[in-house]
Design an enzyme around this catalytic site. Structure first.
Site: not given
Ligand code: NAP
Length: 340
Positions: A75, A120, A124, A145, A161, A195-196
């Site tokens: 991080s 994170t 969350k 977050n 976020d 994404g969900a």
């Molecule tokens: P999360 O709660 O684990 O959710 C992940 C999501 O991505 C789920 O919908 C999952 O689908 C899908 N997914 C993961 N791998 C996949 C793949 N190979 N193919 C298709 N779908 C896939 O994670 P999150 O906290 O939402 O974070 C998701 C992303 O956002 C990460 O890359 C994180 O670094 C980024 N993010 C960025 C910020 C920023 O400040 N820019 C802030 C928060 C998060 P399923 O439901 O099918 O598992």
């Protein structure tokens, strides 16, 4: 203790002991002279102890903040928040907390010295249940977050976020328009979220609140349906999304980790399918320009980087941590751009 103690704990979980020991009366701490020259795993460099963690200023009264995650070692938040704290003269330090069980962590680190946390992956959603009070939007999103410890010891959860991402997309669109309307440029637009998970929920709620018509596409279709039902929008599979172009000018937000370092050649949607989108946002910010954003720009879309969301969610956290009305915007922006 009756005699001076040097108490340092090894490995990633012990990292905080190397930084926080001056706060708790440790006799000394030390770091390696260079990266790669550590004498034990997870030992910081002396330069990081001094320049990132501001170790010379840490004492019994120093407030502790940190990022709770697993993994958490990668991080950039400690670099960002420590420099921001220093810029406003706050007696505080921000460390990475590698945490398996959030509830146990919060009940153990329960002294007022531990004043606030970023939260994170994968904590969350659990954070909503662990806080005594949760901001209504964070509760609706189902993800916290940011956690603040109030003077009475109660933990309050927020979600920065959502504001970070939505304001980044709004400003990205406004930058291409001539108008200075106060109406959100998302109002009335078709807004597709891929994404969900935690980020997907934040984007979906935020877009809906701004008057967009939200559609959810997800690998696990049942989760897309669940979120779609919650926000009153249709759900799609990722295959259906490839052929989904009911109208021109749609907005796309990728909230999956697809395309994130090291899988930089992956993308959640083909270039062909991107042609229907006027605006494309990617929550992934390593690399800064993902394949999705590069191809969207080649198709003529306005692109908004996840780095902008990262900067803005961190500024929101800084304001919660310090109680200050505004974070040092240009400093935090500059740090993130320098370090990523
Ligand atoms: P999360 O709660 O684990 O959710 C992940 C999501 O991505 C789920 O919908 C999952 O689908 C899908 N997914 C993961 N791998 C996949 C793949 N190979 N193919 C298709 N779908 C896939 O994670 P999150 O906290 O939402 O974070 C998701 C992303 O956002 C990460 O890359 C994180 O670094 C980024 N993010 C960025 C910020 C920023 O400040 N820019 C802030 C928060 C998060 P399923 O439901 O099918 O598992």
């Amino acid at each position: 203790k009756q005699v001076p103690i040097i108490g340092l704990v090894m490995n990633d979980r012990g990292f905080i002991s190397r930084v926080l020991c001056p706060k708790f009366g440790g006799y000394l701490t030390f770091g390696s002279l260079e990266k790669g020259k550590e004498s034990a795993p997870s030992q910081p460099t002396a330069a990081d102890l001094i320049n990132v963690y501001n170790i010379r200023q840490i004492g019994p009264d120093t407030k502790v903040f940190g990022i709770i995650g697993n993994p958490v070692g990668h991080s950039k938040s400690p670099i960002l928040h420590n420099e921001a704290f220093r810029s406003v003269g706050l007696n505080a330090v921000y460390v990475p907390f590698l945490v398996d069980d959030l509830a146990k962590f919060l009940s153990t680190y329960s002294s007022p010295d531990f004043a606030g946390f970023s939260c994170t992956i994968p904590h969350k959603e659990a954070a909503v249940r662990c806080c005594d009070e949760v901001d209504p939007i964070a509760r609706d999103i189902g993800a916290v977050n940011t956690i603040i410890r109030k003077p009475d010891g109660k933990l309050v959860g927020y979600n920065t976020d959502y504001v970070g991402a939505i304001s980044a997309i709004e400003d990205g669109i406004r930058a291409t328009q001539q108008t200075h309307s106060t109406v959100s440029p998302l109002a009335g637009r078709l807004f597709v979220v891929i994404g969900a998970g935690g980020a997907g929920k934040a984007l979906a709620y935020g877009a809906k609140e701004k008057g967009a018509r939200v559609v959810i596409a997800n690998r696990t279709f049942a989760r897309a349906q669940e979120l779609g039902n919650l926000i009153g929008g249709p759900a799609l599979t990722l295959t259906e999304l490839e052929n989904y172009h009911p109208e021109e000018g749609m907005i796309l937000a990728n909230t999956t980790a697809i395309g994130m370092h090291p899988n930089v050649n992956e993308t959640p949607l083909s270039k062909q399918a991107l042609k229907s989108y006027a605006v494309v946002f990617d929550a992934v910010y390593t690399p800064k320009e993902t394949r999705l954003l590069r191809e969207a720009a080649e198709c003529g879309a306005t692109v908004v980087s996840g780095l902008e969301m990262f900067i803005r969610q961190a500024m929101g956290q800084f304001e919660h941590f310090t109680g200050m009305p505004a974070a040092p915007d240009s400093l935090m922006r500059d740090i993130v751009l320098r370090k990523t």
